[in-house]
Design an enzyme around this catalytic site. Structure first.
Site, PDB file in Angstrom:
ATOM      1  N   HIS A   1     109.710 -21.280 -44.333  1.00  0.00           N
ATOM      2  CA  HIS A   1     108.759 -20.154 -44.430  1.00  0.00           C
ATOM      3  C   HIS A   1     109.060 -19.409 -45.719  1.00  0.00           C
ATOM      4  CE1 HIS A   1     106.723 -16.545 -42.182  1.00  0.00           C
ATOM      5  NE2 HIS A   1     106.463 -16.517 -43.482  1.00  0.00           N
TER       6      HIS A   1
ATOM      7  N   HIS B   1     106.859 -18.046 -49.264  1.00  0.00           N
ATOM      8  CA  HIS B   1     105.641 -17.920 -50.071  1.00  0.00           C
ATOM      9  C   HIS B   1     106.058 -17.982 -51.532  1.00  0.00           C
ATOM     10  CE1 HIS B   1     103.246 -16.454 -46.586  1.00  0.00           C
ATOM     11  NE2 HIS B   1     104.440 -16.063 -46.186  1.00  0.00           N
TER      12      HIS B   1
ATOM     13  N   HIS C   1     100.739 -17.950 -39.454  1.00  0.00           N
ATOM     14  CA  HIS C   1     101.440 -16.696 -39.199  1.00  0.00           C
ATOM     15  C   HIS C   1     100.791 -16.069 -37.957  1.00  0.00           C
ATOM     16  CE1 HIS C   1     102.902 -17.114 -43.267  1.00  0.00           C
ATOM     17  NE2 HIS C   1     103.459 -15.915 -43.296  1.00  0.00           N
TER      18      HIS C   1
ATOM     19  N   GLU D   1     103.464 -11.317 -36.064  1.00  0.00           N
ATOM     20  CA  GLU D   1     104.323 -10.538 -36.972  1.00  0.00           C
ATOM     21  C   GLU D   1     103.990  -9.055 -36.728  1.00  0.00           C
ATOM     22  OE1 GLU D   1     103.385 -11.066 -41.140  1.00  0.00           O
ATOM     23  OE2 GLU D   1     105.316 -10.263 -41.811  1.00  0.00           O
TER      24      GLU D   1
ATOM     25  N   ASP E   1     110.835 -15.842 -46.409  1.00  0.00           N
ATOM     26  CA  ASP E   1     109.474 -15.294 -46.519  1.00  0.00           C
ATOM     27  C   ASP E   1     109.111 -14.961 -47.979  1.00  0.00           C
ATOM     28  OD1 ASP E   1     107.015 -14.587 -45.482  1.00  0.00           O
ATOM     29  OD2 ASP E   1     107.663 -12.751 -44.518  1.00  0.00           O
ATOM     30  N   ASP E   2     109.493 -13.786 -48.445  1.00  0.00           N
ATOM     31  CA  ASP E   2     109.185 -13.355 -49.828  1.00  0.00           C
ATOM     32  C   ASP E   2     110.453 -12.761 -50.440  1.00  0.00           C
ATOM     33  OD1 ASP E   2     106.081 -13.571 -49.787  1.00  0.00           O
ATOM     34  OD2 ASP E   2     106.592 -12.468 -47.956  1.00  0.00           O
TER      35      ASP E   2
HETATM   36  N1  ADE Z   1     101.953 -13.228 -47.354  1.00  0.00           N
HETATM   37  C1  ADE Z   1     103.156 -13.202 -47.933  1.00  0.00           C
HETATM   38  N2  ADE Z   1     104.081 -12.774 -47.082  1.00  0.00           N
HETATM   39  C2  ADE Z   1     103.452 -12.539 -45.898  1.00  0.00           C
HETATM   40  C3  ADE Z   1     103.863 -12.093 -44.629  1.00  0.00           C
HETATM   41  N3  ADE Z   1     105.135 -11.787 -44.343  1.00  0.00           N
HETATM   42  N4  ADE Z   1     102.935 -11.957 -43.665  1.00  0.00           N
HETATM   43  C4  ADE Z   1     101.656 -12.240 -43.912  1.00  0.00           C
HETATM   44  N5  ADE Z   1     101.225 -12.668 -45.101  1.00  0.00           N
HETATM   45  C5  ADE Z   1     102.111 -12.815 -46.082  1.00  0.00           C
HETATM   46 ZN    ZN Z   2     105.133 -15.276 -44.441  1.00  0.00          ZN
END
Ligand code: ADE
Ligand code: ZN
Length: 346
Positions: A17, A19, A197, A200, A278-279
């Site tokens: 996971h 991005h 997703h 969340e 994630d990011d």
């Molecule tokens: N795009 C990038 N990170 C995300 C996240 N945590 N949730 C939804 N969309 C995303």
């Molecule tokens: Zn994500």
């Protein structure tokens, strides 16, 4: 005994996971913006980093999309992806499954092929030079309408050999998976593996829709599934993987602190969980940082940490032979840690 950070680094693992636009570090964003003559709404790297305080998912997405706006040329996507892959390699990531958001770029006039070509050049380079394998997953932006997702799918179909799956990301509240039923049906028919997703910020019902309507084989986040005991029973029975992202959940105020993160409860319930970043450029840590922070906060033992690494391979899109090879490498690493008396549960 080896400290937890060293222990985690020595474990081969997969990241499922991630991005790619979320790996854009402020230094690289500012450098690419300057090269492309794109004004960023932040005057310096420090000012940009200072903007990384988010009350919720939408506040983060606003900054994330603004920064992604500096990416124009295939070279930009290559540099972004290569920087992440080198970082992942240093974390002993052997396989990575990368999301990308083509609509963020095509809406600005960047051709779909520029994005895919730049990313894939870096993925090929990592396979050849680092032995790091990957899969690419295209995410539809759920705040846009389904017609736009259909057009994006049309652009993706000729790249079916390079794009393994489709996902669903962006603003979750008010954008249920059911909004994308038809485009996911078409994507599955074209051979893309569906993931999404869900849960969340959205309710457990969105996880149920992702499973039953989109036929997602893996759920990204999934935290709020725990509100529904029947749904948890289904996740366990069907061995549906959740790609959990602890530092993301902390930064986006999904949890108040890591000590109250649901990962431990998920493990205790027998849910098939994995740990991911994630990011990472925005959330203060790459994949190993996520393992260490959540293990420390929840008092996870080393056996749990090894289980999470093993789950990362088993939950991947790799074929069974590659999974078995990587799980074998993990076993060798674990045996070596045990032999050197580096093992020990808290
Ligand atoms: N795009 C990038 N990170 C995300 C996240 N945590 N949730 C939804 N969309 C995303
Ligand atoms: Zn994500």
């Amino acid at each position: 005994m080896t400290d937890l950070a060293t222990f985690v680094r020595r474990l081969p693992k997969a990241e499922l996971h991630l991005h790619i636009e979320g790996t854009l570090e402020p230094e690289l964003a500012v450098a690419i913006a300057r090269r492309n003559g794109i004004p960023l709404p932040y005057r310096s790297v420090d000012e940009l980093r200072a903007a990384y305080r988010f009350a919720d998912l939408q506040e983060f997405l606003d900054v994330y999309y603004a920064c992604a706006g500096v990416l124009i040329e295939a070279r930009d996507f290559y540099e972004l992806t290569w920087a992440y892959l080198k970082r992942a390699h240093a974390d002993n990531v052997r396989h990575t499954e990368i999301f990308f958001d083509p609509q963020t770029h095509t809406a600005r006039g960047v051709p779909f092929t520029t994005v895919v070509d730049g990313i894939c050049r870096a993925l090929d380079h990592a396979r050849d030079k680092l032995g790091l394998t990957s899969r690419l997953i295209l995410c539809f932006l759920r705040h846009l309408d389904e017609a736009e997702a259909h057009s994006t799918l049309d652009e993706a179909i000729p790249y079916r050999d390079r794009i393994a799956g489709v996902g669903l990301d962006s603003s979750e509240r008010g954008n249920p998976p059911s909004k994308f039923a038809e485009v996911f049906r078409r994507a599955r028919e074209a051979g893309f593996v569906p993931v999404a997703h869900a849960g969340e910020e959205g309710p457990a019902e969105y996880v149920r829709e992702a499973l039953h309507i989109l036929k997602a084989v893996r759920i990204d986040h999934g935290n709020n599934a725990l509100d529904d005991t029947d749904l948890v029973a289904e996740l366990v029975r069907r061995r549906i993987p959740l790609t959990v992202c602890p530092l993301s959940n902390l930064k986006l105020c999904i949890v108040d602190d890591l000590a109250s993160h649901p990962l431990k409860r998920m493990l205790e319930l027998g849910v098939f969980v994995t740990v991911n970043s994630d990011d990472p450029a925005y959330f203060g840590g790459y994949v190993n940082d996520n393992y260490v922070a959540v293990a420390e906060a929840l008092g996870l033992g080393r056996t749990d940490v090894v289980q999470l690494a093993r789950n990362s391979f088993d939950a991947s899109l790799l074929d069974d032979a590659d999974k078995a090879r990587l799980v074998g490498e993990l076993s060798v690493a674990v045996s070596s840690l045990e032999r050197s008396e580096d093992w020990g549960d808290p």
